[in-house]
Design a protein around this motif. Structure first.
Motif, PDB file in Angstrom:
ATOM      1  N   MET A   1       0.853  -1.181   0.000  1.00  0.00           N
ATOM      2  CA  MET A   1       0.000   0.000   0.000  1.00  0.00           C
ATOM      3  C   MET A   1       0.894   1.236   0.000  1.00  0.00           C
ATOM      4  O   MET A   1       1.743   1.392   0.855  1.00  0.00           O
ATOM      5  N   ALA A   2       0.679   2.095  -0.973  1.00  0.00           N
ATOM      6  CA  ALA A   2       1.462   3.329  -1.062  1.00  0.00           C
ATOM      7  C   ALA A   2       0.684   4.470  -0.414  1.00  0.00           C
ATOM      8  O   ALA A   2      -0.534   4.567  -0.559  1.00  0.00           O
ATOM      9  N   ARG A   3       1.422   5.320   0.291  1.00  0.00           N
ATOM     10  CA  ARG A   3       0.823   6.490   0.925  1.00  0.00           C
ATOM     11  C   ARG A   3       1.531   7.733   0.392  1.00  0.00           C
ATOM     12  O   ARG A   3       2.754   7.789   0.377  1.00  0.00           O
ATOM     13  N   LEU A   4       0.722   8.696  -0.022  1.00  0.00           N
ATOM     14  CA  LEU A   4       1.257   9.975  -0.438  1.00  0.00           C
ATOM     15  C   LEU A   4       0.205  11.048  -0.246  1.00  0.00           C
ATOM     16  O   LEU A   4      -0.944  10.751   0.034  1.00  0.00           O
ATOM     17  N   VAL A   5       0.624  12.289  -0.364  1.00  0.00           N
ATOM     18  CA  VAL A   5      -0.283  13.424  -0.223  1.00  0.00           C
ATOM     19  C   VAL A   5      -0.554  13.952  -1.627  1.00  0.00           C
ATOM     20  O   VAL A   5       0.378  14.316  -2.343  1.00  0.00           O
TER      21      VAL A   5
ATOM     22  N   GLY B   1      -0.009  -2.053  -6.705  1.00  0.00           N
ATOM     23  CA  GLY B   1       1.396  -2.429  -6.717  1.00  0.00           C
ATOM     24  C   GLY B   1       2.304  -1.212  -6.740  1.00  0.00           C
ATOM     25  O   GLY B   1       1.956  -0.168  -7.308  1.00  0.00           O
ATOM     26  N   SER B   2       3.458  -1.333  -6.124  1.00  0.00           N
ATOM     27  CA  SER B   2       4.394  -0.209  -6.065  1.00  0.00           C
ATOM     28  C   SER B   2       4.944   0.157  -7.439  1.00  0.00           C
ATOM     29  O   SER B   2       5.489   1.236  -7.616  1.00  0.00           O
ATOM     30  N   ASP B   3       4.772  -0.748  -8.417  1.00  0.00           N
ATOM     31  CA  ASP B   3       5.258  -0.462  -9.764  1.00  0.00           C
ATOM     32  C   ASP B   3       4.224   0.265 -10.628  1.00  0.00           C
ATOM     33  O   ASP B   3       4.520   0.654 -11.757  1.00  0.00           O
ATOM     34  N   MET B   4       3.013   0.478 -10.103  1.00  0.00           N
ATOM     35  CA  MET B   4       1.989   1.201 -10.874  1.00  0.00           C
ATOM     36  C   MET B   4       2.467   2.624 -11.124  1.00  0.00           C
ATOM     37  O   MET B   4       2.894   3.312 -10.204  1.00  0.00           O
ATOM     38  N   PRO B   5       2.378   3.107 -12.369  1.00  0.00           N
ATOM     39  CA  PRO B   5       2.739   4.505 -12.629  1.00  0.00           C
ATOM     40  C   PRO B   5       1.815   5.464 -11.872  1.00  0.00           C
ATOM     41  O   PRO B   5       0.606   5.245 -11.768  1.00  0.00           O
TER      42      PRO B   5
ATOM     43  N   LEU C   1       0.738   8.190 -12.790  1.00  0.00           N
ATOM     44  CA  LEU C   1      -0.300   8.677 -13.702  1.00  0.00           C
ATOM     45  C   LEU C   1      -1.587   7.882 -13.571  1.00  0.00           C
ATOM     46  O   LEU C   1      -2.675   8.449 -13.479  1.00  0.00           O
ATOM     47  N   TRP C   2      -1.473   6.562 -13.547  1.00  0.00           N
ATOM     48  CA  TRP C   2      -2.676   5.722 -13.481  1.00  0.00           C
ATOM     49  C   TRP C   2      -3.312   5.780 -12.103  1.00  0.00           C
ATOM     50  O   TRP C   2      -4.536   5.712 -11.981  1.00  0.00           O
ATOM     51  N   ALA C   3      -2.500   5.922 -11.063  1.00  0.00           N
ATOM     52  CA  ALA C   3      -3.066   6.070  -9.718  1.00  0.00           C
ATOM     53  C   ALA C   3      -3.895   7.351  -9.644  1.00  0.00           C
ATOM     54  O   ALA C   3      -5.004   7.351  -9.100  1.00  0.00           O
ATOM     55  N   LEU C   4      -3.368   8.426 -10.218  1.00  0.00           N
ATOM     56  CA  LEU C   4      -4.093   9.700 -10.197  1.00  0.00           C
ATOM     57  C   LEU C   4      -5.373   9.635 -11.020  1.00  0.00           C
ATOM     58  O   LEU C   4      -6.440  10.034 -10.559  1.00  0.00           O
TER      59      LEU C   4
ATOM     60  N   SER D   1       6.806   5.698 -10.399  1.00  0.00           N
ATOM     61  CA  SER D   1       5.970   4.630  -9.842  1.00  0.00           C
ATOM     62  C   SER D   1       5.423   5.062  -8.482  1.00  0.00           C
ATOM     63  O   SER D   1       5.955   5.978  -7.850  1.00  0.00           O
ATOM     64  N   LEU D   2       4.375   4.372  -8.052  1.00  0.00           N
ATOM     65  CA  LEU D   2       3.859   4.639  -6.711  1.00  0.00           C
ATOM     66  C   LEU D   2       4.946   4.418  -5.665  1.00  0.00           C
ATOM     67  O   LEU D   2       5.023   5.156  -4.686  1.00  0.00           O
ATOM     68  N   GLY D   3       5.768   3.408  -5.859  1.00  0.00           N
ATOM     69  CA  GLY D   3       6.861   3.156  -4.927  1.00  0.00           C
ATOM     70  C   GLY D   3       7.827   4.324  -4.843  1.00  0.00           C
ATOM     71  O   GLY D   3       8.275   4.695  -3.756  1.00  0.00           O
ATOM     72  N   GLN D   4       8.132   4.934  -5.987  1.00  0.00           N
ATOM     73  CA  GLN D   4       9.028   6.090  -6.004  1.00  0.00           C
ATOM     74  C   GLN D   4       8.363   7.315  -5.382  1.00  0.00           C
ATOM     75  O   GLN D   4       9.047   8.178  -4.839  1.00  0.00           O
ATOM     76  N   ALA D   5       7.050   7.395  -5.472  1.00  0.00           N
ATOM     77  CA  ALA D   5       6.314   8.545  -4.945  1.00  0.00           C
ATOM     78  C   ALA D   5       5.936   8.380  -3.475  1.00  0.00           C
ATOM     79  O   ALA D   5       5.415   9.317  -2.872  1.00  0.00           O
TER      80      ALA D   5
END
Length: 150
Positions: A1-5, A16-20, A22-25, A61-65
């Motif tokens: 699970m990725a957490r960001l603001v 997945g942490s590899d999801m771009p 862009l697609w999460a947004l 990626s979500l992992g990078q963010a």
């Protein structure tokens, strides 16, 4: 699970942490102002701010963010009245409009870092954002107008 603001609101993504990013947004938050263009980070249509810096959301990626503060075009100004957005309207910059959110986000990041850029600095900073309609003169003019605050 990725957490960001995102746009000032804490968000969790069950992806997945590899999801771009862009697609999460777009797909998870329905923030469709950030556009899919090339998918290779070459056109700038997906430009957002990550911790205040312009990045290509298709290449992060979500992992990078994880833990980052993300600002999309929807979060730049709640009323669409950021000085760059005002300049865009005043100079009637868009033609088709597809690239404009990425152009605006790139310009806003430039002006946050360099409030009074020269034309050469504007051209350099904006060079990675492609406008299919060729509105480059109006884009540079709008960035210049936004930098003057008038």
């Amino acid at each position: 699970m990725a957490r960001l603001v995102v746009n000032g609101e804490s968000r969790e993504f069950d992806a997945g942490s590899d999801m771009p990013l862009l697609w999460a947004l777009r797909d998870h938050l329905n923030l469709n102002g950030t556009k899919y263009g090339c998918g290779a980070g070459l056109c700038g249509a997906c430009t957002v701010h990550m911790n205040g810096k312009a990045v290509r959301a298709c290449q992060v990626s979500l992992g990078q963010a994880e833990g980052a503060e993300i600002t999309t075009i929807e979060g730049l100004d709640p009323n669409g009245d950021h000085r760059v957005q005002q300049a865009w309207r005043e100079l009637n910059v868009p033609q088709c409009g597809f690239c404009q959110s990425g152009q605006i986000m790139q310009a806003a990041a430039l002006l946050a870092e360099n409030p009074k850029p020269s034309d050469e600095e504007i051209l350099s900073a904006m060079s990675g954002n492609v406008c299919r309609c060729g509105c480059y003169q109006r884009i540079v003019g709008a960035v210049r107008l936004a930098s003057t605050g008038s």
